[in-house]
Design a protein around this motif. Structure first.
Motif, short mmCIF file in Angstrom:
data_model
loop_
_atom_site.label_atom_id
_atom_site.label_comp_id
_atom_site.label_asym_id
_atom_site.label_seq_id
_atom_site.Cartn_x
_atom_site.Cartn_y
_atom_site.Cartn_z
N ARG A 113 0.88 -1.40 -0.21
CA ARG A 113 -0.18 -0.06 -0.05
C ARG A 113 0.79 1.50 0.12
N CYS A 114 1.92 1.25 0.80
CA CYS A 114 2.86 2.41 0.99
C CYS A 114 3.47 2.51 -0.35
N GLN A 116 2.46 1.93 -3.24
CA GLN A 116 1.49 2.31 -4.24
C GLN A 116 1.37 3.88 -3.93
N ILE A 117 1.66 4.47 -2.87
CA ILE A 117 1.49 5.91 -2.62
C ILE A 117 2.66 6.43 -3.30
N GLU A 119 4.53 5.27 -5.73
CA GLU A 119 4.58 5.04 -7.21
C GLU A 119 3.23 6.21 -7.69
N ARG A 120 2.32 6.55 -7.06
CA ARG A 120 1.49 7.43 -7.59
C ARG A 120 2.09 8.89 -7.58
N ARG A 121 2.64 9.07 -6.57
CA ARG A 121 3.41 10.58 -6.18
C ARG A 121 4.50 10.81 -7.39
N GLN A 123 4.85 9.30 -10.32
CA GLN A 123 4.24 9.54 -11.64
C GLN A 123 3.77 10.64 -11.81
N GLU A 124 3.31 11.27 -10.61
CA GLU A 124 2.58 12.66 -10.54
C GLU A 124 3.93 13.66 -11.01
N THR A 126 6.76 12.76 -12.29
CA THR A 126 7.45 12.76 -13.66
C THR A 126 6.51 13.44 -14.54
#
Length: 144
Positions: A113-114, A116-117, A119-121, A123-124, A126
């Motif tokens: 879960r952490c 994924q947090i 990874e999302r950030r 990607q943002e 990037t």
């Protein structure tokens, strides 16, 4: 819990990243008791989530595979920054002790879960960098 020994390692790393300022974070006995944290359950939930991620990555930095330790330390520092940003008076020591026992039970799912947090950030960030670069390239192009 053995993972708490990594807090000293992380504190040293955080101190060096903060330019040697050992007072980079301030804690009070109130824990997450800032006025916004008390009245806003989302903030309390966010603090707990970030704390759990911080502790999970701190333990991985100490006990995980050698090739992943630096990444884990970097992730832990990221979540420490989120904690400090949400509530600079957050009582890390007291809350870490209280939260520690549940980490063994939730280990792998928590790390996923952490991650994924992160990874999302990532990607943002990037995407932001790509947009800025594109605007800069557009500015540099000769105009007809």
């Amino acid at each position: 819990m053995r993972g708490f020994a990594a807090l000293a390692l992380l504190a040293a790393a955080s101190c060096s990243l903060a330019g040697g300022n050992s007072n980079a974070t301030s804690n009070t006995a109130s824990g997450a008791n800032s006025s916004s944290s008390q009245s806003d359950p989302v903030s309390a939930e966010a603090l707990t989530s970030d704390l759990r991620c911080f502790l999970a990555f701190t333990m991985l930095a100490e006990n995980g595979p050698a090739e992943r330790r630096q990444q884990s330390l970097t992730a832990a520092i990221y979540f420490l920054g989120r904690l400090d940003g949400r509530d600079s008076r957050f009582d890390l020591e007291r809350r870490a002790e209280a939260e520690g026992p549940s980490l063994q039970r939730d280990g792998e799912a928590l790390v996923r879960r952490c991650a994924q947090i992160l990874e999302r950030r990532g990607q943002e960030v990037t995407a932001i960098g790509q947009r800025i670069s594109e605007r800069e390239r557009a500015k540099a192009r000769p105009r007809p």
